[in-house]
Scaffold this active site. Structure first.
Site, PDB file in Angstrom:
ATOM      1  N   PHE A  94       0.803  -1.224   0.000  1.00 54.21           N
ATOM      2  CA  PHE A  94       0.000   0.000   0.000  1.00 54.21           C
ATOM      3  C   PHE A  94       0.838   1.278   0.000  1.00 54.21           C
ATOM      4  O   PHE A  94       0.296   2.382   0.020  1.00 54.21           O
ATOM      5  CB  PHE A  94      -0.968   0.013   1.186  1.00 54.21           C
ATOM      6  CG  PHE A  94      -0.305  -0.091   2.542  1.00 54.21           C
ATOM      7  CD1 PHE A  94       0.275   1.016   3.146  1.00 54.21           C
ATOM      8  CD2 PHE A  94      -0.273  -1.301   3.221  1.00 54.21           C
ATOM      9  CE1 PHE A  94       0.872   0.920   4.386  1.00 54.21           C
ATOM     10  CE2 PHE A  94       0.338  -1.409   4.468  1.00 54.21           C
ATOM     11  CZ  PHE A  94       0.914  -0.286   5.050  1.00 54.21           C
ATOM     12  N   ARG A 117      -4.091   6.656  20.514  1.00 54.76           N
ATOM     13  CA  ARG A 117      -4.483   5.561  19.619  1.00 54.76           C
ATOM     14  C   ARG A 117      -5.865   5.018  19.973  1.00 54.76           C
ATOM     15  O   ARG A 117      -6.621   4.594  19.102  1.00 54.76           O
ATOM     16  CB  ARG A 117      -3.406   4.474  19.608  1.00 54.76           C
ATOM     17  CG  ARG A 117      -2.176   4.959  18.821  1.00 54.76           C
ATOM     18  CD  ARG A 117      -1.047   3.991  18.847  1.00 54.76           C
ATOM     19  NE  ARG A 117      -1.245   2.822  18.009  1.00 54.76           N
ATOM     20  CZ  ARG A 117      -1.035   2.784  16.691  1.00 54.76           C
ATOM     21  NH1 ARG A 117      -0.675   3.875  16.046  1.00 54.76           N
ATOM     22  NH2 ARG A 117      -1.194   1.671  16.020  1.00 54.76           N
ATOM     23  N   HIS A 165      -3.510  10.354  11.585  1.00 52.87           N
ATOM     24  CA  HIS A 165      -2.385   9.489  11.922  1.00 52.87           C
ATOM     25  C   HIS A 165      -2.098   9.664  13.403  1.00 52.87           C
ATOM     26  O   HIS A 165      -2.264  10.756  13.945  1.00 52.87           O
ATOM     27  CB  HIS A 165      -1.143   9.910  11.118  1.00 52.87           C
ATOM     28  CG  HIS A 165       0.128   9.298  11.610  1.00 52.87           C
ATOM     29  ND1 HIS A 165       0.479   8.003  11.303  1.00 52.87           N
ATOM     30  CD2 HIS A 165       1.100   9.783  12.425  1.00 52.87           C
ATOM     31  CE1 HIS A 165       1.644   7.729  11.890  1.00 52.87           C
ATOM     32  NE2 HIS A 165       2.036   8.788  12.586  1.00 52.87           N
TER      33      HIS A 165
END
Ligand code: CMP
Length: 139
Positions: free
Chosen positions: A59, A87, A117
């Site tokens: 990817f 996260r 991100h």
């Protein structure tokens, strides 16, 4: 040594959709303090360097193209247990697998265009923050 800082980017999909404000509000309401922040647009060379660790993955090309396709917001955040808590707030990489109420569940379109991100370790948080910000640009 564990630090209390992490690094994030609001990715081109979320920026383009006008979701940056809502995402930053969720981040602040979860107790993260903004230590550094900028709007910028990555060249493909910069996106490739940032994600160099994924160079051998299938990817990678798609990821680099996507991350250089439009403006992003880069930021350093501070909170106790910052990496793990952030996260948890953003949810799984694949929004289809992200928990209800997480940023990716609310705003991500796909595993590639996944809104935000978040660094995966204290070490990477330092490296990634240093990629975008000098010491003078951090409070
Ligand atoms: P991020 O947290 O920025 O870290 C690496 C990125 O690679 C990840 O979010 C995804 O956007 C992307 N990624 C990971 N796995 C895949 C995949 N299978 N297909 C496309 N993109 C992926």
């Amino acid at each position: 040594m564990a630090t209390n800082r992490t690094f994030t980017m609001i990715k081109p999909d979320a920026f383009e959709a006008g979701n940056s404000g809502a995402i930053l509000k969720m981040i602040e309401q979860t107790g993260f303090k903004l230590i550094a922040m900028k709007i910028t647009k990555l060249t493909s060379e910069m996106a490739g360097a940032f994600y160099e660790v994924h160079k051998e993955r299938g990817f990678y090309k798609e990821l680099v193209e996507f991350m250089s396709s439009g403006p992003i917001i880069a930021a350093i955040l501070e909170k106790d247990n910052a990496v793990a808590d952030f996260r948890k707030l953003i949810g799984a990489t694949d929004p289809a697998k992200a928990d209800v109420g997480t940023i990716r569940k609310l705003f991500a379109k796909s595993i590639s265009a996944n809104a935000v991100h978040g660094s995966d370790s204290d070490e990477n948080a330092q490296i990634e923050g240093g990629f975008f910000f000098s010491h003078l640009e951090r409070v």
